[in-house]
Design an enzyme around this catalytic site. Structure first.
Site, PDB file in Angstrom:
ATOM      1  N   LEU A  19       0.823  -1.210   0.000  1.00 52.75           N
ATOM      2  CA  LEU A  19       0.000   0.000   0.000  1.00 52.75           C
ATOM      3  C   LEU A  19       0.857   1.260   0.000  1.00 52.75           C
ATOM      4  O   LEU A  19       0.433   2.322  -0.447  1.00 52.75           O
ATOM      5  CB  LEU A  19      -0.891   0.028   1.248  1.00 52.75           C
ATOM      6  CG  LEU A  19      -1.889  -1.117   1.407  1.00 52.75           C
ATOM      7  CD1 LEU A  19      -2.495  -1.112   2.806  1.00 52.75           C
ATOM      8  CD2 LEU A  19      -3.002  -0.965   0.370  1.00 52.75           C
ATOM      9  N   GLY A  20       2.044   1.138   0.530  1.00 60.24           N
ATOM     10  CA  GLY A  20       2.926   2.299   0.610  1.00 60.24           C
ATOM     11  C   GLY A  20       4.245   1.893   1.231  1.00 60.24           C
ATOM     12  O   GLY A  20       4.403   0.764   1.708  1.00 60.24           O
ATOM     13  N   SER A  21       5.198   2.820   1.201  1.00 62.65           N
ATOM     14  CA  SER A  21       6.509   2.525   1.789  1.00 62.65           C
ATOM     15  C   SER A  21       6.963   3.704   2.619  1.00 62.65           C
ATOM     16  O   SER A  21       6.672   4.849   2.279  1.00 62.65           O
ATOM     17  CB  SER A  21       7.559   2.303   0.702  1.00 62.65           C
ATOM     18  OG  SER A  21       7.125   1.335  -0.179  1.00 62.65           O
ATOM     19  N   GLY A  22       7.673   3.395   3.673  1.00 63.77           N
ATOM     20  CA  GLY A  22       8.269   4.444   4.493  1.00 63.77           C
ATOM     21  C   GLY A  22       9.770   4.242   4.502  1.00 63.77           C
ATOM     22  O   GLY A  22      10.295   3.415   3.753  1.00 63.77           O
ATOM     23  N   PHE A  24      11.522   2.872   6.742  1.00 61.93           N
ATOM     24  CA  PHE A  24      12.001   1.649   7.388  1.00 61.93           C
ATOM     25  C   PHE A  24      11.227   0.400   7.004  1.00 61.93           C
ATOM     26  O   PHE A  24      11.339  -0.624   7.638  1.00 61.93           O
ATOM     27  CB  PHE A  24      12.008   1.832   8.909  1.00 61.93           C
ATOM     28  CG  PHE A  24      12.906   2.944   9.324  1.00 61.93           C
ATOM     29  CD1 PHE A  24      14.279   2.834   9.187  1.00 61.93           C
ATOM     30  CD2 PHE A  24      12.385   4.130   9.804  1.00 61.93           C
ATOM     31  CE1 PHE A  24      15.118   3.869   9.535  1.00 61.93           C
ATOM     32  CE2 PHE A  24      13.215   5.176  10.160  1.00 61.93           C
ATOM     33  CZ  PHE A  24      14.590   5.047  10.025  1.00 61.93           C
ATOM     34  N   VAL A  27       4.221  -0.905   3.905  1.00 59.06           N
ATOM     35  CA  VAL A  27       2.890  -1.114   4.480  1.00 59.06           C
ATOM     36  C   VAL A  27       2.128  -1.954   3.461  1.00 59.06           C
ATOM     37  O   VAL A  27       2.107  -1.624   2.273  1.00 59.06           O
ATOM     38  CB  VAL A  27       2.174   0.228   4.730  1.00 59.06           C
ATOM     39  CG1 VAL A  27       0.767  -0.005   5.258  1.00 59.06           C
ATOM     40  CG2 VAL A  27       2.970   1.095   5.696  1.00 59.06           C
ATOM     41  N   LYS A  42       2.159  -2.783   8.905  1.00 65.91           N
ATOM     42  CA  LYS A  42       3.335  -1.932   8.707  1.00 65.91           C
ATOM     43  C   LYS A  42       4.550  -2.744   9.148  1.00 65.91           C
ATOM     44  O   LYS A  42       4.682  -3.080  10.328  1.00 65.91           O
ATOM     45  CB  LYS A  42       3.158  -0.664   9.548  1.00 65.91           C
ATOM     46  CG  LYS A  42       4.216   0.380   9.363  1.00 65.91           C
ATOM     47  CD  LYS A  42       3.775   1.703   9.999  1.00 65.91           C
ATOM     48  CE  LYS A  42       4.927   2.685  10.050  1.00 65.91           C
ATOM     49  NZ  LYS A  42       4.532   4.000  10.516  1.00 65.91           N
ATOM     50  N   ASP A 139       4.784  15.506  12.954  1.00 59.49           N
ATOM     51  CA  ASP A 139       5.064  15.300  11.527  1.00 59.49           C
ATOM     52  C   ASP A 139       3.765  15.404  10.712  1.00 59.49           C
ATOM     53  O   ASP A 139       3.527  14.619   9.800  1.00 59.49           O
ATOM     54  CB  ASP A 139       5.745  13.947  11.302  1.00 59.49           C
ATOM     55  CG  ASP A 139       6.501  13.896   9.969  1.00 59.49           C
ATOM     56  OD1 ASP A 139       6.819  14.978   9.419  1.00 59.49           O
ATOM     57  OD2 ASP A 139       6.754  12.786   9.467  1.00 59.49           O
TER      58      ASP A 139
END
Ligand code: ATP
Length: 361
Positions: A19-22, A24, A27, A42, A139
């Protein structure tokens, strides 16, 4: 030390698409095998040793988990479970299917201030709730404001990513230099004691962008952006704010205040006449004023492009790093050196604001 479940997450959840990336990890969508319910997972890589710089410190994950456990509000992403397996911690959280608020808005042809306020109000309600628990997000930015679904009116704002959040303890002095340059408050840059007012500055920046498609302090470099923030160098230029009501500008001006204790709190924002009009004239003004959609779409497209660019650069850096480490058959000590070299190539400012430079400049 927080205790997380040691079972294999895959025994209980079927792992689905990304679904997404951060910074670290990723997700992913997951489906609980027992109930068939869909969640998001996550996956966070944990640092292997004190000398390693890859991955997150376990302590930081524990802090994020503790804060999420303390927050139960429909505008804040809910945490269900936490698993730990080798060098990875997996947070099972509420699945948020509507994407980012800014992407949703950018799809529209036009939007009145009244419509935009409905979203802002929900963000403020989530923030007000967090602040009532003495938790500051630190944030807040478009990437961290999502929607539960993309169909109106059945959509709720969901605030995500508590990786920078902090819970204030009475009498404690907390300083931090983390954050995303465009959205951070002057007291963060000046390394002064922080408070929940830090989030309210970010709310001022987000509202400014939402109305005009302009980022108030954006410079050509992160350094310039930070200088603009500390120097309070922003203005409502006629060209971008021609459709904006005076009440909206007053709202922003009461948030972009240098002294944190003079900034509006989330509760005060919810009672500001722009958010909660008292007279029919105020209601009419909000309905007549609209957001600068052309410029907003431009801002959002640029933001998305930068996010993709930064993601590709980060992947390339990681691949180069891994290749270098493999071919040289480096031992652990050398690997550590290799990781710190990578960081030394960052600018001084970017290493101060380590985690969140990605989508900002
Ligand atoms: P960063 O490095 O920016 O702090 P992070 O590792 O803390 O990121 P998040 O920001 O929490 O990770 O999530 C990364 C992305 O994954 C988000 O931008 C979003 O697109 C997606 N995402 C996060 N949480 C959810 C969720 N609950 N449901 C759906 N998508 C999500």
């Amino acid at each position: 030390m927080a205790v997380f479940k040691l079972e294999n997450v895959e025994d209980l959840y079927e792992i689905g698409e990304v679904l997404g990336s951060g910074h670290f990890g990723q997700v992913r969508e997951v489906r609980e095998r027992a109930s068939g319910v869909r969640w998001a997972a996550k996956f966070l890589k944990i640092r292997r040793g004190a000398g390693s710089r890859l991955g997150m410190e376990r302590k930081s994950v524990e802090r994020e988990v503790e804060l999420l456990q303390a927050l139960q509000h429909h505008n804040v992403m809910a945490l269900k479970d936490v698993f730990e397996c080798r060098a990875e911690i997996v947070l099972i959280v509420e699945l948020i299917s509507g994407g980012e608020l800014f992407d949703f808005i950018a799809e529209k042809e036009n939007l009145t201030e009244s419509e935009a306020i409905e979203f802002l109000k929900q963000i403020l309600q989530g923030v007000s709730y967090m602040h009532s628990k003495h938790i500051c997000h630190f944030d807040l930015k478009p990437e961290n404001i999502m929607l539960s679904s993309n169909t109106l009116p059945n959509t709720d704002i969901k605030i995500i990513d508590f990786g920078m959040a902090h819970r204030f303890i009475q009498g404690e002095e907390y300083r931090s230099m983390g954050g995303t340059p465009q959205y951070i408050a002057p007291e963060v840059i000046n390394y002064e004691p922080l408070s929940t007012a830090g989030d309210m500055w970010s709310m001022g920046v987000i509202t400014f962008i939402l109305l005009s498609g302009l980022s108030p302090f954006q410079g050509n470099t992160d350094e310039e952006t930070l200088r603009n923030i500390v120097g309070m160098l922003y203005e409502f230029d006629d060209c971008h704010f021609s459709q904006t009501s005076a009440m909206a500008k007053d709202f922003i001006q009461k948030l972009l205040v240098k002294a944190p204790n003079e900034r509006m709190s989330a509760e005060e924002c919810l009672n500001h006449p722009w958010i909660k009009p008292l007279t029919r004239t105020q209601v009419a003004k909000r309905n007549r004023s609209s957001i600068n959609m052309r410029n907003f779409k431009r801002f959002n497209a640029k933001r998305k492009w930068k996010m993709s660019y930064n993601m590709v650069s980060a992947c390339n850096r990681l691949c180069r790093l891994q290749l270098h480490c493999k071919t040289s058959a480096l031992q652990d000590e050398e690997l550590r050196q290799c990781e710190s070299d990578q960081e030394e190539s960052e600018t001084k400012t970017s290493s101060l604001l380590r985690r969140r430079l990605s989508s900002s400049s």
